[in-house]
Scaffold this motif. Structure first.
Motif, PDB file in Angstrom:
ATOM      1  N   ASP A 148     -69.388  88.924  30.667  1.00  0.00           N
ATOM      2  CA  ASP A 148     -69.069  87.710  31.422  1.00  0.00           C
ATOM      3  C   ASP A 148     -68.205  86.726  30.624  1.00  0.00           C
ATOM      4  O   ASP A 148     -68.066  85.565  31.005  1.00  0.00           O
ATOM      5  CB  ASP A 148     -70.324  87.041  31.994  1.00  0.00           C
ATOM      6  N   GLY A 149     -67.592  87.167  29.530  1.00  0.00           N
ATOM      7  CA  GLY A 149     -66.537  86.388  28.894  1.00  0.00           C
ATOM      8  C   GLY A 149     -66.932  85.435  27.787  1.00  0.00           C
ATOM      9  O   GLY A 149     -66.217  84.464  27.533  1.00  0.00           O
ATOM     10  N   TYR A 150     -68.023  85.704  27.075  1.00  0.00           N
ATOM     11  CA  TYR A 150     -68.435  84.821  25.982  1.00  0.00           C
ATOM     12  C   TYR A 150     -68.383  85.557  24.644  1.00  0.00           C
ATOM     13  O   TYR A 150     -68.724  86.741  24.570  1.00  0.00           O
ATOM     14  CB  TYR A 150     -69.845  84.281  26.232  1.00  0.00           C
ATOM     15  N   SER A 162     -66.868  80.371  25.144  1.00  0.00           N
ATOM     16  CA  SER A 162     -65.943  81.115  25.990  1.00  0.00           C
ATOM     17  C   SER A 162     -64.891  81.869  25.182  1.00  0.00           C
ATOM     18  O   SER A 162     -64.392  81.366  24.169  1.00  0.00           O
ATOM     19  CB  SER A 162     -65.253  80.152  26.952  1.00  0.00           C
ATOM     20  N   PHE A 163     -64.533  83.052  25.642  1.00  0.00           N
ATOM     21  CA  PHE A 163     -63.475  83.856  25.039  1.00  0.00           C
ATOM     22  C   PHE A 163     -62.161  83.069  24.973  1.00  0.00           C
ATOM     23  O   PHE A 163     -61.486  83.067  23.957  1.00  0.00           O
ATOM     24  CB  PHE A 163     -63.294  85.143  25.859  1.00  0.00           C
ATOM     25  N   LEU A 164     -61.805  82.396  26.057  1.00  0.00           N
ATOM     26  CA  LEU A 164     -60.587  81.590  26.112  1.00  0.00           C
ATOM     27  C   LEU A 164     -60.853  80.377  27.001  1.00  0.00           C
ATOM     28  O   LEU A 164     -60.682  80.436  28.217  1.00  0.00           O
ATOM     29  CB  LEU A 164     -59.412  82.409  26.654  1.00  0.00           C
ATOM     30  N   PRO A 165     -61.266  79.268  26.384  1.00  0.00           N
ATOM     31  CA  PRO A 165     -61.609  78.090  27.185  1.00  0.00           C
ATOM     32  C   PRO A 165     -60.377  77.448  27.812  1.00  0.00           C
ATOM     33  O   PRO A 165     -59.298  77.463  27.219  1.00  0.00           O
ATOM     34  CB  PRO A 165     -62.256  77.155  26.160  1.00  0.00           C
ATOM     35  N   PRO A 166     -60.538  76.892  29.007  1.00  0.00           N
ATOM     36  CA  PRO A 166     -59.423  76.196  29.651  1.00  0.00           C
ATOM     37  C   PRO A 166     -59.185  74.845  28.975  1.00  0.00           C
ATOM     38  O   PRO A 166     -60.083  74.357  28.277  1.00  0.00           O
ATOM     39  CB  PRO A 166     -59.909  76.016  31.094  1.00  0.00           C
TER      40      PRO A 166
END
Length: 172
Positions: free
Chosen positions: A13-15, A140-144
């Protein structure tokens, strides 16, 4: 010129870390030769939070012979003579680092530095090992916010543990 490679484990889930920075969910698949992986790098580039949590846990003897560079506006070089601190991240600084003799540079740790390095177009590959776990929250893998970046798949491997490693080249 040395490559900068963002090599990271990520939950499905992207963490890249749990809510408290924990990494106990990462599968240590016996098929992966971690010594071989570490031998590809002689420099770790990371942010302050990764340095304070991960490196403290790994211990200095484990990283003997590895240059550690920390991007931080808070840490002072005089307080940390065993590492190199970059107070201001920019292309010139990274290009100087790339031009030095050595192995590839491991962009190590959290998504905020990864995002900043993408913004200044200083990431060559994204190497993600997707771990079969859903964390439901964390780092997060790539935070906004982030810009769109095109990638090209250059390698992949599925392991018996369910872990899947994907390697992408960053398209410029």
């Amino acid at each position: 010129m040395r490559k900068i490679r963002y090599a990271v484990a990520m939950s499905l889930d992207g963490y890249v870390a749990g809510p408290n920075g924990e990494a106990d969910w990462i599968v240590m698949d016996p098929e992966i030769n971690f010594s071989e992986l570490w031998a590809q790098f002689d420099t770790l580039l990371m942010g302050r939070r990764t340095y304070e949590t991960a490196i403290a846990g790994l211990g200095k003897t484990f990283l003997k012979g590895t240059k550690i560079i920390v991007v931080s506006r808070e840490l002072r070089q005089s307080d940390h003579p065993e590492i190199t601190i970059i107070n201001e991240l920019n292309r010139d600084c990274i290009q100087t680092l790339r031009s030095q003799n050595g192995k590839d540079i491991w962009l190590f740790g959290g998504g905020r530095l990864f995002r900043s390095m993408l913004e200044i177009q200083e990431v060559d590959t994204v190497e993600v090992s997707v771990v079969p776990v859903l964390l439901g929250g964390g780092v997060s893998f790539l935070p906004p916010p982030t810009q769109q970046t095109r990638l090209r798949l250059s390698g992949h491997k599925a392991y018996g543990s369910g872990l899947v490693s994907l390697t992408y080249d960053v398209q410029r």
